[in-house]
Structures are given as structure tokens and as C-alpha cells.
Design a protein around this motif. Structure first.
Motif, mmCIF file in Angstrom:
data_model
loop_
_atom_site.group_PDB
_atom_site.id
_atom_site.type_symbol
_atom_site.label_atom_id
_atom_site.label_comp_id
_atom_site.label_asym_id
_atom_site.label_seq_id
_atom_site.Cartn_x
_atom_site.Cartn_y
_atom_site.Cartn_z
ATOM 1 N N ARG A 1 -2.270 2.793 3.899
ATOM 2 C CA ARG A 1 -2.267 3.968 3.043
ATOM 3 C C ARG A 1 -3.640 4.064 2.385
ATOM 4 N NH1 ARG A 1 0.617 5.042 -2.516
ATOM 5 N NH2 ARG A 1 0.084 7.215 -2.715
ATOM 6 N N ARG A 2 -4.249 5.235 2.483
ATOM 7 C CA ARG A 2 -5.573 5.427 1.902
ATOM 8 C C ARG A 2 -5.767 6.882 1.519
ATOM 9 N NH1 ARG A 2 -10.786 3.925 5.216
ATOM 10 N NH2 ARG A 2 -11.601 5.957 4.798
ATOM 11 N N ASN A 3 -6.208 7.113 0.284
ATOM 12 C CA ASN A 3 -6.482 8.468 -0.211
ATOM 13 C C ASN A 3 -5.300 9.409 -0.007
ATOM 14 O OD1 ASN A 3 -9.080 7.615 -0.890
ATOM 15 N ND2 ASN A 3 -9.885 8.182 1.107
ATOM 16 N N GLY A 4 -4.092 8.929 -0.278
ATOM 17 C CA GLY A 4 -2.903 9.761 -0.169
ATOM 18 C C GLY A 4 -2.432 10.008 1.246
ATOM 19 N N CYS B 1 3.080 13.078 -0.404
ATOM 20 C CA CYS B 1 3.285 13.925 0.769
ATOM 21 C C CYS B 1 4.637 13.619 1.413
ATOM 22 C CB CYS B 1 2.153 13.695 1.768
ATOM 23 S SG CYS B 1 2.367 14.603 3.302
ATOM 24 N N HIS C 1 0.786 -1.222 0.000
ATOM 25 C CA HIS C 1 0.000 0.000 0.000
ATOM 26 C C HIS C 1 0.821 1.278 0.000
ATOM 27 C CE1 HIS C 1 -3.820 -2.015 0.450
ATOM 28 N NE2 HIS C 1 -3.231 -2.815 1.294
ATOM 29 N N ASP D 1 -13.696 -0.690 5.418
ATOM 30 C CA ASP D 1 -12.904 0.052 4.430
ATOM 31 C C ASP D 1 -13.018 -0.654 3.075
ATOM 32 O OD1 ASP D 1 -12.073 1.758 6.471
ATOM 33 O OD2 ASP D 1 -10.254 0.610 6.850
#
Length: 103
Positions: free
Chosen positions: A73-76, A19, A12, A102
């Protein structure tokens, strides 16, 4: 403290990380095997509140059990959620305060 499975990190987070703070967190976990940070959201209330200090450790996917808290890791971004089911090659997670699993 919650464990961070190595396979989840690889699957992930290995892709391009936009970022710099997330890239640093990933690098720290890979190099040292553990990562500490403060929770910022309320998806894990009441067990984990905003401001709580969390510590994650690498582990194998086989070591994961229901009710463990993992870092995904999710949506950046990075999200700490609870494992609600573990199956062959699959992992289902959900925030304690959320009504649905999720994606």
C-alpha cells in the motif's frame, strides 16, 4: 506468481482504506488468500507491463526473498514492486523501471 506477505498486508493495508476498490482487494486477499488484478502502471517494465494479469498469494515475511514481487500500500493505492533487499524486520522494494528504492 508473486506472493503477498501477510505481515505486509497487515502493516500497510489494515488502516483506514479510502478507496472502495482497494478495500475490496484487501478483503479478497484476507478472505481467500489470493488476489488477481491487471497492472496499470509502468514502474515494473519490462518484466510487468500495463495490462498484465498479476496474481498475489499471502505468505509470511520470512518466506520473502530478493527478487520476489510484493503488493504494497502506497499513497492511498496498491503497488506491485520487487524486493531488492530483506533484512531483520525490514524490506526494501523498488519498481524495476525506477532509479531509486521505495521510501
Amino acid at each position: 506468481m508473486p506472493d503477498q506477505p501477510k505481515e505486509l498486508l497487515s502493516a500497510h493495508v489494515r488502516s483506514e482504506v479510502p478507496c472502495p476498490r482497494i478495500a475490496l482487494a484487501v478483503d479478497v486477499l484476507r478472505r481467500f488468500g489470493r488476489l488477481r488484478f491487471r497492472a496499470t502502471g509502468g514502474s515494473m517494465l519490462p518484466a510487468i507491463a500495463p495490462g498484465d494479469l498479476l496474481e498475489f498469494h499471502r505468505c509470511s515475511a520470512e518466506a520473502l526473498r530478493r527478487n520476489d514481487v510484493v503488493l504494497l500500500r502506497r499513497n492511498g493505492g496498491l503497488v506491485a514492486h520487487r524486493v531488492v533487499a530483506v533484512g531483520p524486520g525490514s524490506l526494501v522494494t523498488r519498481g524495476d523501471a525506477l532509479p531509486a528504492n521505495d521510501a
